[in-house]
Design an enzyme around this catalytic site. Structure first.
Site, PDB file in Angstrom:
ATOM      1  N   ASP B 396      63.645  29.300   7.253  1.00 60.98           N
ATOM      2  CA  ASP B 396      62.832  28.491   6.375  1.00 60.98           C
ATOM      3  C   ASP B 396      61.459  28.384   7.032  1.00 60.98           C
ATOM      4  OD1 ASP B 396      62.110  26.565   4.483  1.00 60.98           O
ATOM      5  OD2 ASP B 396      62.612  24.978   5.899  1.00 60.98           O
ATOM      6  N   ARG B 598      44.239  26.380   6.974  1.00 58.90           N
ATOM      7  CA  ARG B 598      44.186  26.386   5.518  1.00 58.90           C
ATOM      8  C   ARG B 598      42.838  25.831   5.087  1.00 58.90           C
ATOM      9  NH1 ARG B 598      49.633  23.781   3.183  1.00 58.90           N
ATOM     10  NH2 ARG B 598      51.145  25.107   4.224  1.00 58.90           N
ATOM     11  N   LYS B 796      67.475  31.749  -1.882  1.00 58.88           N
ATOM     12  CA  LYS B 796      67.660  31.881  -0.438  1.00 58.88           C
ATOM     13  C   LYS B 796      69.089  32.337  -0.151  1.00 58.88           C
ATOM     14  CE  LYS B 796      64.314  28.501   1.231  1.00 58.88           C
ATOM     15  NZ  LYS B 796      64.028  27.431   2.165  1.00 58.88           N
ATOM     16  N   ASP B 816      65.723  23.348   7.867  1.00 57.90           N
ATOM     17  CA  ASP B 816      65.768  21.932   8.205  1.00 57.90           C
ATOM     18  C   ASP B 816      66.008  21.053   6.983  1.00 57.90           C
ATOM     19  OD1 ASP B 816      63.285  22.500   7.079  1.00 57.90           O
ATOM     20  OD2 ASP B 816      62.499  20.628   7.872  1.00 57.90           O
TER      21      ASP B 816
END
Lengths: 339, 1209
Positions: B396, B598, B796, B816
């Site tokens: 992830d 970003r 996933k 997580d």
């Protein structure tokens, strides 16, 4: 950053064990160890092999097959099971001194004392003198547990029942007369067997303990009368019985019968002619078995056995050869120390 | 467990609909609903023994031994005493039973703890303190702040305005952000009036118990009036009440029927590939056992026919047993004797080894995370060795690779870049923990956690530089963040995305504090001065627009439009006057992007009052039309957002977890392929891919699959493959056809160079279709790194499933959040990051730790060692048992196939349990070929595990051959050495008992030396175990053969005196020496030559270690991984749809809400209240696809629902 004081309640302990850092020796099969190791082992083996080989060569062994298979054999006449109490004589000649102490063995072949059903067919409690087992021998003894009249057989079981019952007498022929060679039947069984494992019930006379029991069908006389000359050699602690009960590991075996270590023969059997008188009772031909008598002396490494010495020699030499091969391979191919 | 589970279901017929009446226990009881007591334990005091034994005997090995026991009781067959089986069996059963018992006691304890929690229940018109377990369906209970929700409740009333309650659902879905639930007005009016509540007799009719957390349907009937119930009115067990003084709820489902309990039912039982291989091998061994026994039975038949029939003088036949029957019995007798080829202690030992290696993981300080006091945890103790075989890691992103913490790092304002620190000479300084931070004490409202190092920016603000002030004003106004001010000056921002939160917090610290908002105003404190801006419109963010704007009227009446968005988008809408500024800012943007930040561009524009009024009129019209509303609004937005003036740009750092790039580099060196599966957008994901070293500038090419139709995707995949391997395109159909069954594994294809693949969710949906999955997999597997963006939790799992299905490889999924649960469960190994996003992932994981970087230690050290140890153990274990057993086989030919054992029965009993147990366990717990430092330095050491090199059918076969050789030596050397020899006093030594003792001693020496040869890490413990076991053997043997033992039980210890009488013979010892040497030397020779001729990677590294021992290895160089410099800027909001509607609708601002009854038809799902679904949107923990119909549409969180627009705007 935010919390300066850190809670560390869950932090694992810092020990060599938990962190897998235990100090350790990490051996490796490196050329520095393996090649010299092989040479050393090889040399050691060759040394032991030579010693064994020389020793075993010095051991004298005389084997006499008396099963009576061949017609020429003096015991051929006894090989017919119908003849009872057959006695045959075998003569042999020793051309040099047979060094003492000389051990007198009888040998059987193709005889499966190690057969499982045979092996379990005995009652250890009974043999250790437990009177309850005189009346009720263990079921392992079937079919030698009770006789036809439901009387318990003592000692019960197939092993006891099949006791070897040939007897031997050895004579030295000196000038045509037979001089008996004294055969010592004491101390031929293991000390532990005689003193610990087998015990007679503490009943005197011993005969009374056997009341209400019968002897095994193959036995000519009951257990308490096996050796009329020596009361301490009767019952379950009779030495011949003990030797027989220690069953062999393999189908060809020899068992100690007597020792020759007394009187004139303490130094061994002198050269000369001998005559063996055999009371031939034990049937072996029905199952293609053989009987023999073996005279042998021993060394520090026990009885004669050429195998060990040769094996040590061969393996020792192989080790040396392999060490050379490995050395060549190592010199030629040792793996490049690349990055 | 399942057995009894089934039982329960059968007893009760399926509930189709649940009916209940509040405060009417009599009525509700008639349905026999489950009470709120939960029971996760399996046994009680009385049922433990029978149930546990029943369970244990379901295991094939235990059942097999029970069967052997039965055989041994039959006297005709029994070749071994009963105790040889009973002792090990009892030992094994009791160890397992003890483990099960402790587990169950713990479950009992936790059940009791939960069941005895107190709750306020309304009984007999009074609130009483009752235990949770006594709560029943239909009860009304009162919850207070921070309490766990007792059962699944229908919310009746609450202390908060509008009957709202706030709950945290971390235990359910792992999300820590607060959610809102709202009661019906009709029940909300009951308030906390106990009398009224006691009189409440509403009837609920709802769905039967199920495990869907996100749905609820039912009706409430009060006074004849029916009200619909949905998920928004339900509090689920497992949630926690937050920020709500009290609330009342009606119990709908209790205990086992709650959605929480329905969800944590069966956990899938994972097995390792070694387990599967072992099962196959055990079956083979059974076959082999039968084969051996058949041979021996035939041998027995021959023997009985030829010899036995003549041997009857001394050994009469048993009655009724002819040769055929005897052979049959012999078959079973040998089954008993040779049973040790399937050793009962194998399974127990394997469990012990795994347990031990799991403890090492728990104990590892290098996997302990100081900051939140979290050690690593092996939650499943049965998968360790598989950690050494991982080929694919699915990770992830958010929270796993990144910290999910956004920090305002740099900015460019009006052509000047801020954020870097320079020393006096103008040299740029590395920012470390020690760098001096900017002091924000001038601002009482500043967030103390905010860290900034460049002092010039705060100077500029203080100097009232207009651009800088405007910049921060924009940040303080243009967002959809909610502020919460519990106590004066203590502000908490609830931001939908962490980016926005970071920006608003930055503005706050630089003196432009966003304080509160109403639907039509925003209050900010500008440099200490309170001022209120009138919020005229929010031009919300969406995927296409990639920008958001607000139109506000400042306190002095000026109309302005503030806009922030992706630089490319903003640049298209700038006024040409800023072209110069654009150039400078572009430079800065490039710089920022190069550092993996970003970026966002900010722009503004002053509006003309008249134009705006006219625009607003049109906007109102557009937002109330029914057709093409979206389009019309977009047009309008487009119209007003032009000729903007550039203000600057922000750079936000999406903080990577520590050590992520290094870890990924290590993993890739270990030939582990890392695939990142993220819900993030393509640009963000790509950006992170670069910054964590997954994608590299040096890569030959990075393919981006972003097709919009199946054909496009197929084409793009093919093109990618063609450019990686020109000849692979033609063969495209070949492997597919051969793989229809899916049994065959797809082999890896070699390509020259390194490639990366980025695929977006849209294309992934096509790529995962049955017709294309192979194409996708082939292409993806040729690449070094794969990033899938915009992936739903279901996808996933599908991706992992795909690799599992066609690749003969072990997969690991690490994540997580609740959205990772599906893939964690599907993958061979699931790893949960125990950190920020709640517990859901950890709870369904097999291993958990706090930081992604611990993964390399878990795999390269613990995994590798576990695998190595397990394989060594298995190889050795099979070797030692085969050797042990085969000797019996050879002996059979010399004892008339009578099933006579070679060894003493006590030796047979104790061989596996006492004499050889500890040394091999010691090896499997302590062995390491090279230590952890070297393991990290040579990640290639991991590769043999992936290729199953240490234990496979082949190596098993080798073991068997080796055993065969050893057993021949072990039988025939003593045979030849003993067959006609005697003791040195002429007495017998070739008797059965001496022979047994000799053979077993030889065997023990041979296998112990062999173990020493296998062991590469001799700790004191190992040495003690080995020597101790040998000593133990002699002690036990001499004791068993002693006079004392015999006198106690003559029948049990018939070997009296054997040890004394034969072990004092030199030829016995010479035989032992010869046998052991002969067993070992060929192995040494073979291994030595193998090391010289074809050294494995292990040999090479071990050799290096040896060489380096004199000079300790240099510490592993932590090469600082340079970030790449190419520009990858993107609009980085991690959400798809803004909250503008929510903000302006004002519903979640605790103000009387506008009527909720007017919904536009066809607006999708309507919800009331603020309920961001966050990252777990569309995810059902049952792994059932929730929107299986529409996988083609890029489903993103907030698109799944819409709020009702306030028509007033």
């Amino acid at each position: 950053m935010v919390k300066e004081e850190q809670e560390t309640a869950n932090r694992p302990d810092n020990t060599a064990f938990t962190q897998q850092r235990l100090p350790a020796w990490q051996p490796m099969l490196s050329a520095g160890i393996v090649i010299p190791g092989f040479v050393l082992i090889g040399l050691a083996f060759i040394g032991i092999g030579v010693a064994l080989f020389v020793t075993t060569r010095s051991i004298q062994v005389l084997e006499l097959d008396y099963s009576g298979v061949e017609q020429s054999s003096p015991c051929f006449k006894c090989s017919d099971t119908s003849t009872k109490n057959c006695v045959c004589n075998m003569n042999f000649n020793l051309d040099k001194l047979f060094e003492g102490p000389v051990f007198f063995y009888y040998g059987l072949s193709n005889y499966f004392q190690n057969f499982r059903r045979y092996g379990v067919s005995k009652d250890l409690d009974q043999l250790s003198g437990n009177l309850d087992n005189f009346e009720n021998p263990t079921d392992d003894c079937v079919p030698f547990q009770y006789d036809a009249n439901k009387k318990p057989i003592v000692p019960c079981g197939a092993v006891a029942n099949s006791i070897f019952n040939d007897t031997f007498k050895l004579y030295q022929i000196i000038g045509g007369t037979k001089k008996p060679v004294p055969l010592d039947g004491k101390g031929i069984a293991w000390w532990t067997d005689y003193n610990i494992k087998n015990r007679n019930p503490s009943v005197t006379p011993l005969k009374n303990a056997f009341n209400g029991t019968v002897q095994p069908s193959n036995w000519p006389k009951p257990a308490y009368e096996l050796d009329p000359t020596d009361p301490a050699n009767n019952g379950f602690i009779n030495q011949d019985f003990l030797v027989w009960m220690r069953r062999a590991a393999l189908p060809n075996f020899r068992k100690l019968y007597r020792r020759i270590a007394e009187e004139d023969y303490a130094q061994g059997l002198p050269a000369g002619n001998y005559s063996l008188e055999i009371a031939y009772n034990y049937p072996v031909l029905s199952f293609d078995g053989r009987k023999k008598v073996v005279l042998s002396n021993v060394s520090w490494m026990g009885g004669k056995n050429e195998f060990l010495g040769i094996a040590y020699l061969v393996i020792g030499s192989l080790c040396v050869v392999m060490s050379v091969v490995m050395l060549i391979v190592y010199a030629k191919f040792k793996f490049p120390d690349e990055e | 467990m399942s057995f009894f589970g089934l039982d329960c279901i059968k007893k009760k017929e399926r509930e189709l609909e649940r009916k209940l009446r509040a405060n009417d226990r009599e009525y509700n009881r008639s349905f026999k609903y489950a009470t709120n007591a939960i029971k996760t334990s399996k046994y009680n005091f009385f049922t433990f023994l029978p149930l546990n034994l029943f369970e244990q005997f379901q295991r094939i090995a235990n059942a097999y031994f029970l069967f052997l026991l039965v055989l041994q009781v039959i006297p005709q067959i029994s070749s071994l005493s009963w105790f040889t089986t009973v002792v090990p069996l009892i030992l094994v059963l009791s160890v397992t039973a003890a483990k099960d018992a402790t587990d169950d006691i713990n479950r009992h304890r936790s059940d009791n703890h939960v069941n005895n929690r107190k709750a306020h229940v309304l009984i007999d018109r009074k609130l009483r303190n009752e235990k949770w377990m006594d709560v029943q369906v239909g009860d009304i209970i009162k919850l207070e702040n921070n309490q766990f929700v007792t059962a699944d409740l229908l919310l009746l009333s609450s202390s908060e305005p509008l009957n709202l309650v706030y709950i945290e659902t971390a235990e359910l879905d792992g999300e820590t952000n607060l959610k809102v639930r709202q009661a019906l007005t009709v029940t909300g009016d009951l308030g906390d009036n106990v009398e009224k509540l006691a009189d409440f007799s509403g009837e609920v009719c709802c769905e039967p118990p199920n495990n869907r957390l996100d749905r609820f349907t039912g009706t409430l009937t009060v006074a004849g009036q029916k009200y619909p119930l949905d998920n928004e009115k339900i509090l689920l067990r497992g949630c926690t009440l937050r920020n709500t003084e009290w609330c009342f709820g009606l119990v709908l489902f209790g205990g086992p029927e709650t959605k929480l309990m329905q969800n944590c039912g069966k956990s899938t039982f994972k097995r390792t590939s070694i387990d599967r291989l072992m099962n196959v091998l055990v079956l083979c061994i059974f076959g082999f056992l039968a084969f051996m026994c058949t041979i021996l039975a035939i041998g027995n038949w021959f023997w009985e026919t030829n010899e036995g029939s003549q041997f009857t003088v001394f050994l009469p036949r048993q009655e009724g047993i002819d040769t055929g029957f005897s052979a049959f019995l012999t078959f079973w007798s040998y089954v008993i004797i040779l049973n040790t080829v399937v050793p009962i202690s194998l399974y127990v030992s394997v469990e012990i080894i795994r347990l031990g290696n799991s403890f090492y993981i728990d104990w590892d300080r290098k996997m302990y995370y100081n900051r939140n006091d979290t050690p690593a945890e092996a939650r499943t103790t049965t998968l360790n060795e598989e950690l050494g075989q991982i080929k694919y890691v699915f990770s992830d992103k958010t929270g796993t690779l990144t910290q999910n913490i956004m920090t305002f790092n740099k900015c460019s304002i009006n052509g000047k870049s801020y954020g870097d620190v320079y020393d006096y000479t103008g040299q740029r300084l590395e920012i470390t923990e020690k760098t001096e931070r900017v002091d924000f004490s001038f601002n009482p409202l500043a967030d103390p956690r905010f860290v900034f190092h460049d002092h010039s920016l705060v100077e500029a603000v203080k100097l009232e530089n207009p651009e800088v002030q405007l910049f921060f004003r924009l940040l303080a106004l243009c967002h959809t963040v909610m502020a919460e001010e519990k106590t004066e000056g203590e502000l908490h921002y609830q931001a939908q995305s962490p980016d926005e939160g970071a920006l608003v917090t930055a503005a706050r610290n630089f003196g432009f504090v966003f304080r509160s908002r109403t639907p039509d105003s925003v209050s900010i404190v500008e440099m200490g001065q309170q001022c209120s801006y009138e919020l005229l419109a929010i031009l919300d963010f969406n995927n296409v627009r990639k920008r958001m704007s607000v139109i506000v009227r400042s306190p002095d009446g000026k109309l302005s439009l503030y806009c922030k968005g992706a630089d490319t988008i903003i640049y298209e809408r700038l006024h040409q006057s800023c072209s110069k500024l654009m150039d400078v800012t572009t430079e800065h943007l490039n710089e920022f992007a190069g550092e993996g930040l970003r970026t966002l561009a900010l722009a503004y524009k002053d509006l003309d009052e008249g134009y705006f009024n006219e625009w607003k009129q049109r906007h109102h019209e557009a937002s109330t039309t029914l057709e093409d509303r979206e389009y019309k609004l977009d047009e309008l937005y487009e119209e007003i957002e032009k000729d903007l003036l550039l203000l600057g740009a922000t750079a936000i750092e999406d903080k990577l977890q520590d050590g992520v790039p290094q870890t990924i580099e290590q993993l890739s060196k270990a030939d582990i392929k890392v695939w990142v599966l993220t819900g993030d957008k393509q640009e963000t994901a790509e950006n992170i891919g670069y910054s964590c070293n997954l994608l590299r500038e040096e890569m030959n090419e990075i393919f981006i699959i972003a097709g919009n139709s199946p054909e496009d995707v197929r084409e793009e995949l093919r093109n990618a493959r063609t450019s990686m391997k020109p000849d692979s395109a033609e063969t495209v159909f070949l492997p597919e056809r051969s793989l229809v069954n899916g049994v065959q594994a797809l082999t890896d294809e070699e390509v020259n160079g390194e490639y990366g693949l980025v695929i977006n969710g849209h294309s992934l949906a096509y790529a995962l279709e049955h017709s294309m999955e192979l194409e996708f997999l082939r292409t993806a597997c040729m690449c070094k790194a794969v990033i899938c963006c915009r992936v739903t939790p279901l996808q996933k799992a599908q991706v992992v499933e795909l690799v599992k299905k066609y690749k003969n490889a072990v997969t690991l999924a690490i994540g997580d959040g609740a959205n990772d649960v599906s893939m964690i469960k599907v993958a061979h190994i699931g790893v949960g990051i125990s950190g920020q996003e709640g517990m859901q992932a950890v709870l369904s994981s097999d291993f958990s730790f706090a930081q992604f970087r611990f993964l390399q230690r878990l795999l390269l050290v613990h995994g590798r060692w576990s695998y190595l140890r397990m394989c060594k153990f298995l190889r050795y274990f099979f070797y030692k048992n085969f050797t042990f057993t085969f000797v019996h086989f050879w002996y059979a030919f010399f004892c008339g196939f009578s099933a006579q054992t070679v060894y003493d029965e006590w030796f047979i009993t104790l061989y596996n349990l006492v004499y050889t147990a500890l040394p091999v366990l010691g090896m499997s717990l302590f062995d390491q070929d090279v230590n952890d430092v070297w393991s990290f330095q040579h990640p290639q050491l991991y590769v043999p595990g992936q290729l199953n090199l240490y234990f496979s059918k082949k190596s098993f076969f080798k073991c068997a051959l080796h055993s065969c050789y050893s057993s021949l030596v072990l039988f025939f050397i003593p045979y030849a050495a003993m067959h006609d020899t005697v003791r040195n006093d002429g007495k017998d030594v070739a008797d059965y008992q001496s022979f047994a003792l000799l053979t077993q001693t030889c065997l023990l020496f041979a296998v112990t030396i062999q173990l020493g040869l296998e062991m590469s890490y001799w700790t004191a413990v190992n040495t003690f175990f080995i020597l101790g076991s040998l000593a133990m053997y002699f002690v036990v043997t001499f004791t068993m053969y002693s006079n004392g033992m015999f006198l106690v039980l003559p029948a049990a210890f018939p070997f009296i005196g054997t040890a004394r009488n034969s072990l004092n013979q030199s030829n016995v010892w010479l035989t032992i020496f010869l046998t052991s040497t002969l067993c070992v030397l060929p192995v040494v020779t073979y291994r030595f030559l193998l090391i010289q001729l074809s050294p494995t990677i292990n040999d090479k590294v071990m050799f290096k270690v040896r060489q380096a021992r004199a000079t300790p290895p240099p510490p592993p160089q932590r090469r600082r991984i340079r970030r790449t410099s190419s520009r990858r800027s993107g609009y980085a909001f991690s959400h798809a749809q803004g909250y503008g509607d929510l903000v302006t609708s004002g519903r979640f601002l605790r103000r009387p809400a506008v009527s909720r009854s007017t919904g536009f038809p066809g607006m999708g799902r309507t919800t009331s209240g603020f309920s961001p679904m966050g990252r777990s949107a569309g995810y059902s923990p049952t792994e059932r696809p929730l929107n299986s119909k529409v996988p083609h549409v890029e489903v993103t969180s907030l698109q799944m629902y819409r709020t009702i627009r306030d028509p007033a705007l």
